[in-house]
Design a protein around this motif. Structure first.
Motif: not given
Length: 321
Positions: A25-31, A50-54, A119-124, A126-131
Motif C-alpha cells: 500500500i503506497v503512501d499518499l504523496k503528491k504526484g 494525487v494532487k494538492n495535499i494540505t 498516532e493512528r494509521s489510516h488507509i484510503l 476504494f471498493k475492496d482496494y486499499k489505495l
C-alpha cells in the motif's frame, strides 16, 4: 514432527504475505499514480493521481487532511458512491465516496477532507482496494509548535513591555524634579494672591501637566522631603495665584504651622470666635476637615483619614474673599 514443521512454515508464509500486502500500500504523496484494473488484461481500469495535499484544524488529538484526487476511468464507467461512510472510519479505513459517476474514458477531480487522529494509521479505500496509506498525525509536533508559538508571543510581549518600562524609567529619571520648596503655611502665605504664573514658575519650574483649569508642578516638599505634585489655579482677571492643592501624609504639621503665623490668635477659643478656625466632624464625631484662615490667606485640611500608622489629607491653600 513433519506435521508440526508444515504448520510453522504455513504460518510464516501467511505472515509474509500479510506483511507484503501491507507494505504494497503506497503512501499518499503528491504526484503518486495508482491504477486499479477492472479486467485481467488491464485494458479497463480506474487511475488515481494525487494532487494538492494540505492540513488544517490541528488540535492535540487530530488534524484535517485535505487532498485532491484526479480520477480517470478508462474503458469503463466508474461510480464513486457505492459506500455510505465517506468521512467515517471502519478499522481505520477511510472510504472514498463522493456520490459521482465518471463516464467511460472521462475524468473528474475529487476533493477529499478526512480527520487524522493522533498516532493512528489510516488507509484510503476504494471498493475492496486499499489505495493509499495516509500520513500519521503526531500531536506532539502540534503541541511543540503551540508551545514555541506561545513562547514567541510571550517573548515579544515581554520585550515590548521591557521597552515601555525602560522608556518610562528613563523619562522619569530625566524629568525627575530637583526643585525644593516648603509647602508649609508660613511659606505659602508669601505666594497666595501675591504672585502671577511667571513669578511662581521661577520658583517651582515648568509645568508637568494640566487638569482642566489647574496647572500641575512637581516639587520636593522640604517639610518632609517628599516629591509632591501641586495643582495650582491662577485668577483669570489678573493672573494671580489663588489656589494650591496637594496631598500629604503628615497633615498635623500644616495645622500647627498655620497657628504660628504672625497675627494668628494665641488662644483656640479666640481663633474660633474670630472665625480663624473651624473644624468639621461626621455624625460619629470623627474629624474630617479643618478650615483655617488669616486675613485673605486660607488653608483647608480636607479628607482627613487617620489610622494608627499614618494620617493623610488634602491641603488646599486659597485666597479668602
Amino acid at each position: 514432527m513433519k506435521r508440526k514443521f508444515l504448520i510453522i512454515v504455513s504460518l510464516f508464509i501467511i505472515n509474509c504475505v500479510c506483511l507484503l500486502a501491507q507494505s504494497s500500500i503506497v503512501d499518499l504523496k503528491k504526484g503518486t499514480i495508482l491504477k486499479i484494473p477492472y479486467n485481467k488484461a488491464s485494458t479497463k481500469y480506474v487511475e488515481f493521481i494525487v494532487k494538492n495535499i494540505t492540513f488544517s484544524d490541528s488540535t492535540s488529538s487530530y488534524c484535517v487532511l485535505h487532498f485532491d484526487l484526479l480520477v480517470k476511468s478508462i474503458g469503463k464507467a466508474t461510480i464513486l458512491g457505492s459506500y455510505e461512510n465517506f468521512f467515517g472510519y471502519d478499522d481505520n479505513m477511510c472510504i472514498l465516496h463522493d456520490n459521482i459517476n465518471i463516464a467511460k474514458n472521462d475524468s473528474c477531480m475529487v476533493e477529499c477532507a478526512m480527520h487524522l487522529y493522533n498516532e493512528r494509521s489510516h488507509i484510503l479505500q476504494f471498493k475492496d482496494y486499499k489505495l493509499f496509506k495516509l500520513p500519521i498525525y503526531d500531536a506532539e509536533i502540534y503541541k511543540k509548535k503551540q508551545k514555541l508559538e506561545q513562547e514567541r508571543i510571550h517573548a515579544e510581549f515581554q520585550a515590548r513591555q521591557d521597552s515601555i518600562n525602560e522608556a518610562m524609567y528613563q523619562n522619569s529619571f530625566i524629568n525627575r524634579t530637583t526643585v525644593k520648596i516648603s509647602l508649609l503655611p508660613n511659606n505659602m502665605i508669601n505666594f497666595l494672591g501675591k504672585v502671577n504664573r511667571n513669578e511662581f514658575e521661577k520658583i517651582v519650574g515648568s509645568p508637568v501637566g494640566y487638569e482642566e483649569d489647574f496647572v500641575i508642578y512637581d516639587v520636593i516638599n522640604t517639610y518632609d522631603e517628599i516629591e509632591t505634585s501641586i495643582r495650582c489655579y491662577y485668577r483669570e482677571s489678573d493672573g494671580k495665584l489663588i489656589s494650591v492643592k496637594f496631598g500629604t501624609p503628615h497633615y498635623l504639621g500644616y495645622w500647627i504651622d498655620f497657628t504660628r503665623i504672625k497675627g494668628y490668635p494665641l488662644k483656640e477659643s479666640i481663633a474660633k470666635s474670630n472665625g480663624n478656625f473651624v473644624c468639621k466632624k461626621d455624625r460619629l464625631g470623627k474629624l474630617y476637615q479643618v478650615n483655617l484662615k488669616l486675613g485673605t490667606f486660607g488653608c483647608q485640611i480636607m479628607d482627613i483619614f487617620e489610622n494608627p500608622n499614618y494620617s493623610t489629607a488634602i491641603i488646599n491653600y486659597h485666597v479668602v474673599k
